[in-house]
Design an enzyme around this catalytic site. Structure first.
Site, short mmCIF file in Angstrom:
data_model
loop_
_atom_site.label_atom_id
_atom_site.label_comp_id
_atom_site.label_asym_id
_atom_site.label_seq_id
_atom_site.Cartn_x
_atom_site.Cartn_y
_atom_site.Cartn_z
N CYS A 196 7.31 -6.35 7.28
CA CYS A 196 8.48 -5.65 7.94
C CYS A 196 9.05 -6.65 9.10
O CYS A 196 8.31 -7.53 9.66
CB CYS A 196 8.16 -4.46 8.56
SG CYS A 196 9.60 -3.62 9.35
N CYS A 236 3.06 -1.28 15.66
CA CYS A 236 2.85 -1.19 14.17
C CYS A 236 2.31 -2.46 13.69
O CYS A 236 2.60 -3.49 13.68
CB CYS A 236 4.09 -1.02 13.91
SG CYS A 236 4.30 -0.89 11.82
N GLU A 293 0.85 -1.02 0.21
CA GLU A 293 0.04 -0.01 0.01
C GLU A 293 0.76 1.34 -0.14
O GLU A 293 1.73 1.16 0.66
CB GLU A 293 -0.78 0.02 1.40
CG GLU A 293 -1.73 -1.21 1.15
CD GLU A 293 -2.75 -1.28 2.52
OE1 GLU A 293 -3.63 -1.97 2.31
OE2 GLU A 293 -2.49 -0.50 3.28
N CYS A 323 8.27 -3.96 15.56
CA CYS A 323 7.71 -3.06 16.86
C CYS A 323 6.15 -3.10 16.94
O CYS A 323 5.38 -3.71 16.37
CB CYS A 323 7.73 -1.46 15.94
SG CYS A 323 9.36 -1.18 15.37
N CYS A 337 -0.58 6.42 9.67
CA CYS A 337 0.82 5.69 10.03
C CYS A 337 0.46 4.54 10.68
O CYS A 337 -0.29 4.39 11.67
CB CYS A 337 1.43 6.65 11.11
SG CYS A 337 1.83 8.14 10.41
N HIS A 341 10.55 7.08 19.50
CA HIS A 341 9.17 6.62 20.30
C HIS A 341 9.64 6.45 21.69
O HIS A 341 8.61 6.09 22.35
CB HIS A 341 8.97 5.21 19.46
CG HIS A 341 8.66 5.29 18.40
ND1 HIS A 341 8.01 6.42 17.60
CD2 HIS A 341 8.99 4.36 17.31
CE1 HIS A 341 8.09 6.31 16.38
NE2 HIS A 341 8.54 5.23 15.93
N CYS A 360 3.62 8.77 0.25
CA CYS A 360 4.18 8.07 1.28
C CYS A 360 4.17 6.36 0.73
O CYS A 360 3.32 5.83 0.18
CB CYS A 360 3.14 7.96 2.44
SG CYS A 360 3.86 6.78 3.78
N1 SAH Z 1 10.17 1.35 9.01
C1 SAH Z 1 10.25 2.72 9.09
C2 SAH Z 1 9.42 3.51 8.27
C3 SAH Z 1 7.92 3.08 8.15
S1 SAH Z 1 6.88 3.34 9.54
C4 SAH Z 1 10.20 3.36 10.37
O1 SAH Z 1 9.64 2.50 11.30
O2 SAH Z 1 10.53 4.48 10.82
C5 SAH Z 1 6.54 4.91 9.41
C6 SAH Z 1 6.13 5.79 10.91
O3 SAH Z 1 4.65 5.31 11.37
C7 SAH Z 1 7.24 5.34 12.01
O4 SAH Z 1 7.46 6.72 12.62
C8 SAH Z 1 6.06 4.53 12.64
O5 SAH Z 1 6.84 4.43 13.83
C9 SAH Z 1 4.78 5.27 12.50
N2 SAH Z 1 3.98 3.97 13.22
C10 SAH Z 1 3.83 2.87 13.06
N3 SAH Z 1 2.86 2.28 13.72
C11 SAH Z 1 1.95 3.39 14.15
C12 SAH Z 1 0.66 3.68 14.86
N4 SAH Z 1 -0.06 2.69 15.13
N5 SAH Z 1 0.26 4.82 15.07
C13 SAH Z 1 0.85 5.80 14.64
N6 SAH Z 1 2.44 5.73 14.00
C14 SAH Z 1 2.62 4.61 13.83
FE1 SF4 Z 2 8.97 -2.01 10.66
FE2 SF4 Z 2 6.64 -0.93 11.78
FE3 SF4 Z 2 8.91 -1.00 13.13
FE4 SF4 Z 2 8.73 0.72 11.00
S1 SF4 Z 2 7.65 0.79 12.81
S2 SF4 Z 2 10.48 -0.68 11.54
S3 SF4 Z 2 7.50 -0.60 9.65
S4 SF4 Z 2 7.67 -2.72 12.47
#
Ligand code: SAH
Ligand code: SF4
Length: 346
Positions: free
Chosen positions: A114, A121, A94, A118, A336, A219, A107
C-alpha cells in the site's frame, strides 16, 4: 488462436457475454459459465458437463481459470484461517477467512502492499508493489469458498486486507459487480464492506456506482493527530473528509462505519472520545473501535482494557453505536494491519 489467454474472472457478466460471442457462442453461455465459476466454484473446466467438449477446449486454451494460487494456509486458535496467495508475477498477498457463526467473513486484499504509509499499519511499511487485477480480487474469494466446502457459504466480504481498495477502483468496481451478480455468488450489497482511508473523489464515485457498505478509517478526531498517523490527512483533512461522508449517498437505514484504532496515549484519552462524538454528530454513523495490534516494527502500544472500555462508554453515553472489534487470528498474524506477505523468489 495465437492470442494471449484472457483471465476469465476479470469479466463481469456483460463483458463475458460479449466475449463468448467473439468465439462463436450464444450470449446465454456466459450465465452458465458464471454459475460454474462463482456458484459451483469449479476447479477445472472438465467439471462443466453441460458445455460441449469443443467449447470446453476453447475455454481451456483461450482463458486462464485461476489468477491466484494458494501457497500456504495457517489456522489460528480461534479458527480464523489465513491464506497466502501467489500471483503470476510471484508477488504474495494474504486474505483471511473468519468464522463467526452464522457468518463466515472473507477479508480480501486489493493491492500488493500500500502506498499510503499509515504509521500503525504493517502493510503500510511495505510500500506499494502493484494493484491487483479484478480476477485476482475475485479469485481470492473463489479459493476461500472452495476451501470452506459446499456446506459452508461465505456470507460477508470485507475489503480490509492488504491495500487501499479505493486507490484501485478500476479493478475494484468490476470485482464488486461480479461478487454481487445474482447468477454467481450473489452477495447482497449489505454484506460487502469497502474500507477506505478516505480518498474523497473515489468515495464519491463508489457511492454513485454501488450501494455497498462504506467503512472509513478515521483513527483520530483532530487534524494534528491524524496528520501524524496518516499522511493522507494532509491531502484530505478532516473537514473535507467529513463533508464527503455527509454527502455520501446512503440507502435508508445504512450508516457509515468509522474505524478507530486505539493507540495508547496517542488517541485514547477521554478528550479524544469527546472530540470524536462532536465530529460524528452530523453523520449517520457507527464506530468500530480497534485496539491496536502491536508489532515490533511499529512504534505504538495497545491501551489497557480499562482505557478501551472508558473510551467506548463516552461514545455510548452520547448515543453513538460503538463496538469493540475482537481481533481475530492474532497468533498467526492474520489480525488487522498485520498482513504483510513479502515477495519471495521461489
Ligand atoms: N486501506 C484500507 C483497508 C485496509 S486496512 C483502510 O485503511 O481502511 C483495514 C483496517 O485495519 C483499517 O481500519 C486499518 O486502519 C486497520 N489496521 C491497520 N493496522 C492496524 C494495526 N496495527 N492494528 C489494528 N488495526 C490496524
Ligand atoms: Fe494502506 Fe494500511 Fe493505511 Fe490501509 S491502514 S491505507 S492498508 S497503510
Amino acid at each position: 488462436m495465437g492470442q494471449e489467454p484472457i483471465f476469465i474472472k476479470d469479466l463481469p457478466l456483460e463483458a463475458l457475454e460479449t466475449w463468448v460471442q467473439t468465439i462463436g457462442e450464444r450470449p446465454f453461455r456466459a450465465r452458465q459459465i458464471f454459475r460454474h465459476l462463482y456458484h459451483r466454484v469449479i476447479r477445472s473446466w472438465d467439471e462443466c458437463s453441460d458445455l460441449s467438449k469443443a467449447f470446453r477446449t476453447q475455454l481451456e486454451y483461450g482463458t486462464r481459470l485461476h489468477a491466484v494460487e494458494v501457497v500456504a494456509t495457517e489456522d489460528a486458535a480461534d479458527d480464523t484461517r489465513k491464506f497466502v496467495f501467489r500471483l503470476r508475477d510471484g508477488s504474495l498477498i494474504e486474505s483471511v477467512l473468519i468464522p463467526d457463526p452464522p457468518r463466515l467473513t472473507a477479508c480480501v486484499s486489493s493491492q500488493v502492499g500500500c502506498a499510503l504509509g499509515c504509521r500503525f499499519c504493517l502493510t503500510g511499511t511495505m510500500g506499494l508493489t502493484r494493484h491487483l487485477a479484478t480476477a485476482e480480487i475475485v479469485d481470492q474469494v473463489v479459493h476461500m469458498q472452495q476451501d470452506a466446502g459446499p456446506g459452508r457459504r461465505i456470507t460477508n466480504i470485507v475489503f480490509m486486507g492488504m491495500g487501499e481498495p479505493l486507490a484501485n477502483e478500476e479493478a475494484l468496481l468490476p470485482a464488486l459487480n461480479i461478487l454481487m451478480d445474482p447468477t454467481g455468488f450473489g452477495f447482497s450489497h449489505r454484506r460487502i464492506t469497502v474500507s477506505t482511508v478516505g480518498l474523497v473523489p473515489q468515495m464519491a464515485r463508489l457511492g454513485r456506482e454501488t450501494p455497498v457498505n462504506l467503512a472509513v478509517s478515521l483513527h483520530a478526531a483532530d487534524d494534528d493527530t491524524r496528520n501524524r498517523l496518516m499522511p493522507i490527512n494532509r491531502k484530505y483533512p478532516l473537514a473535507v473528509l467529513m463533508e464527503a461522508c455527509r454527502a455520501y449517498p446512503m440507502p435508508s437505514r445504512k450508516r457509515i462505519t468509522f474505524e478507530y484504532i486505539l493507540l495508547k496515549d496517542v488517541n485514547d484519552r477521554p478528550e479524544d472520545a469527546r472530540r470524536l462524538v462532536r465530529l460524528l454528530a452530523s453523520v449517520r454513523s457507527k464506530v468500530n473501535l480497534i485496539p491496536f495490534n502491536p508489532h515490533p516494527n511499529l512504534p505504538f502500544e495497545r491501551p489497557s482494557e480499562e482505557r478501551i472500555l472508558a473510551f467506548q462508554e463516552i461514545l455510548q453515553n452520547a448515543h453513538l453505536t460503538a463496538t469493540i472489534r475482537q481481533s481475530r487470528g492474532a497468533d498467526i498474524r492474520a489480525a488487522c494491519g498485520q498482513l504483510a506477505a513479502r515477495m519471495v523468489s521461489s
